[in-house]
Design an enzyme around this catalytic site. Structure first.
Site, PDB file in Angstrom:
ATOM      1  N   ALA A 170       0.811  -1.146   0.024  1.00  8.60           N
ATOM      2  CA  ALA A 170      -0.017  -0.094   0.230  1.00  8.60           C
ATOM      3  C   ALA A 170       0.797   1.198   0.076  1.00  8.60           C
ATOM      4  O   ALA A 170       0.580   2.341  -0.469  1.00  8.60           O
ATOM      5  CB  ALA A 170      -1.087  -0.058   1.172  1.00  8.60           C
ATOM      6  N   SER A 204      -3.688  -3.655   0.666  1.00  9.39           N
ATOM      7  CA  SER A 204      -2.420  -4.142   1.114  1.00  9.39           C
ATOM      8  C   SER A 204      -2.765  -5.793   1.367  1.00  9.39           C
ATOM      9  O   SER A 204      -3.922  -5.911   2.162  1.00  9.39           O
ATOM     10  CB  SER A 204      -1.865  -3.604   2.489  1.00  9.39           C
ATOM     11  OG  SER A 204      -0.806  -4.349   2.707  1.00  9.39           O
ATOM     12  N   GLY A 205      -1.969  -6.669   0.848  1.00  6.76           N
ATOM     13  CA  GLY A 205      -2.004  -7.936   0.872  1.00  6.76           C
ATOM     14  C   GLY A 205      -2.175  -8.466   2.568  1.00  6.76           C
ATOM     15  O   GLY A 205      -3.027  -9.388   2.849  1.00  6.76           O
ATOM     16  N   CYS A 216       4.297   0.962  12.022  1.00  9.53           N
ATOM     17  CA  CYS A 216       5.221   1.730  11.197  1.00  9.53           C
ATOM     18  C   CYS A 216       5.746   2.783  12.145  1.00  9.53           C
ATOM     19  O   CYS A 216       6.943   3.354  11.812  1.00  9.53           O
ATOM     20  CB  CYS A 216       4.560   2.406   9.968  1.00  9.53           C
ATOM     21  SG  CYS A 216       3.785   1.094   9.039  1.00  9.53           S
TER      22      CYS A 216
END
Length: 364
Positions: A69, A188-189, A308
């Site tokens: 992403a 996002s996966g 993050c």
């Protein structure tokens, strides 16, 4: 054994995803951009995956596979034409840091405030989103506090001003309906029980972007680089499961939410209690040291906020945007659950967390 309650950071890989990826990693390793038979077979796997991901997105657009992403959001934000960019103070760093980097280069930008409930100030949005704006970027479901932003209303303001609207749907894809008025959508996966290292950007027909990467011209010239058929297939299977299990996943999360609210009665909820995705429980307790709590509960995997930003030592920018003090922000924790969480795990985790929190008020 560790109880995993950090679904916003990443989700457990679905067994079906592993099963579809393994042969593509082991046996069917051809480059999907090669013209020979194995290459064409690999390309077919990529296109089948693309179709699965698209089934939860609007019909009138195309899908680019990306490394995740963050790359998808950067392509969208940096690829738009000249003009002001408007976003929200509680966005993910992938949006805020990209917009701020463009601002340092002279790009006009505006960051909208939120209220104590975490929802964007719509009066401020109406003042900022005016003709001359090129892009409005907003997260559908906030990754730290789970609130659902009024994306459809923001998209309407963007379109009235002649701007494009970018939706960060990383936490919402397959869980919360994505308004069809979006012009670009990032996913996002690994947030949907798929693999890490793959994501996608959906782009509405007629929206033009400048590429960030140049090379072989893959993905319609907007994202050069060799695709991994295994990663694409993994994302495709994860998307398929999100669609097929949407009802059961939602019912399971709702039941866990109700259970969790009873287990953490002495805590204060951060963010709106109703307009939110209920697999995200962000809580605070007066006088609590969240970092110490995390250390004391080593058999429970939860978080203090965005993975993050962990380790930065700074209070969460999302919680500070809600008006919380530094102490309140540092006394907050995020508990995330979903498809594979059991009620027994949640109960055991709550017992450990509550016991450790109570111990902080006991002299050592």
């Amino acid at each position: 054994m560790t109880i995993y309650l950090d679904y916003q950071a990443t989700t457990p890989l679905a067994p079906e995803v592993f099963d579809v990826m393994a042969p593509l990693l082991r046996d069917q390793f051809a480059n999907p951009h090669s013209a020979h038979r194995p290459g064409r077979a690999a390309a077919a796997q990529v296109e089948a995956a693309r179709e699965q991901v698209m089934r939860l997105l609007p019909d009138d657009g195309r899908l680019l596979f990306t490394s995740g992403a963050t790359e998808a959001l950067n392509i969208a934000i940096q690829g738009v034409g000249d003009g002001r960019i408007v976003t929200i103070a509680t966005e993910h760093a992938a949006v805020l840091d990209t917009v701020e980097a463009l601002g340092r280069k002279g790009r006009d930008m505006a960051v909208l405030p939120v209220g104590p409930d975490g929802l964007v100030d719509m009066d401020a949005a109406r003042q900022a989103i005016t003709p001359g704006v090129a892009l409005v970027a907003a997260m559908l479901v906030n990754n730290e506090i789970g609130v659902i932003q009024p994306v459809e209303a923001l998209a309407a303001l963007a379109h009235a001003a002649g701007a494009s609207f970018l939706c960060d749907a990383v936490q919402g894809y397959g869980r919360v309906p994505i308004p069809p008025s979006c012009d670009m959508i990032a996913i996002s996966g690994h947030k949907i029980h798929g693999p890490k290292g793959v994501g996608a950007l959906w782009i509405r027909d007629g929206v033009t972007l400048c590429p960030l990467l140049h090379g072989g011209g893959q993905e319609g010239g907007l994202r050069s680089g060799t695709l991994s058929p295994a990663l694409c297939a993994g994302l495709g299977m994860a998307a398929r499961l999100m669609r097929e299990r949407a009802g059961s996943d939602q019912a399971h999360v709702e039941s866990l939410w109700e259970l969790a609210r009873g287990l953490f009665l002495d805590w204060t909820l951060n963010g709106d209690a109703d307009r939110r995705y209920r697999g995200n429980l962000n809580l605070r307790r007066d006088g609590l040291d969240g970092a110490r709590l995390l250390s004391d509960c080593r058999n429970v995997a939860f978080s203090l906020g965005s993975a993050c930003a962990s380790g930065s030592g700074r209070p969460s920018h999302v919680l500070r945007a809600l008006g919380l003090s530094d102490g309140q922000a540092r006394g907050s924790v995020r508990i995330g659950f979903g498809r594979y969480t059991t009620p027994a795990e949640l109960e055991d985790a709550a017992q450990a967390i509550n016991k450790a929190a109570a111990m902080q008020g006991t002299p050592r």
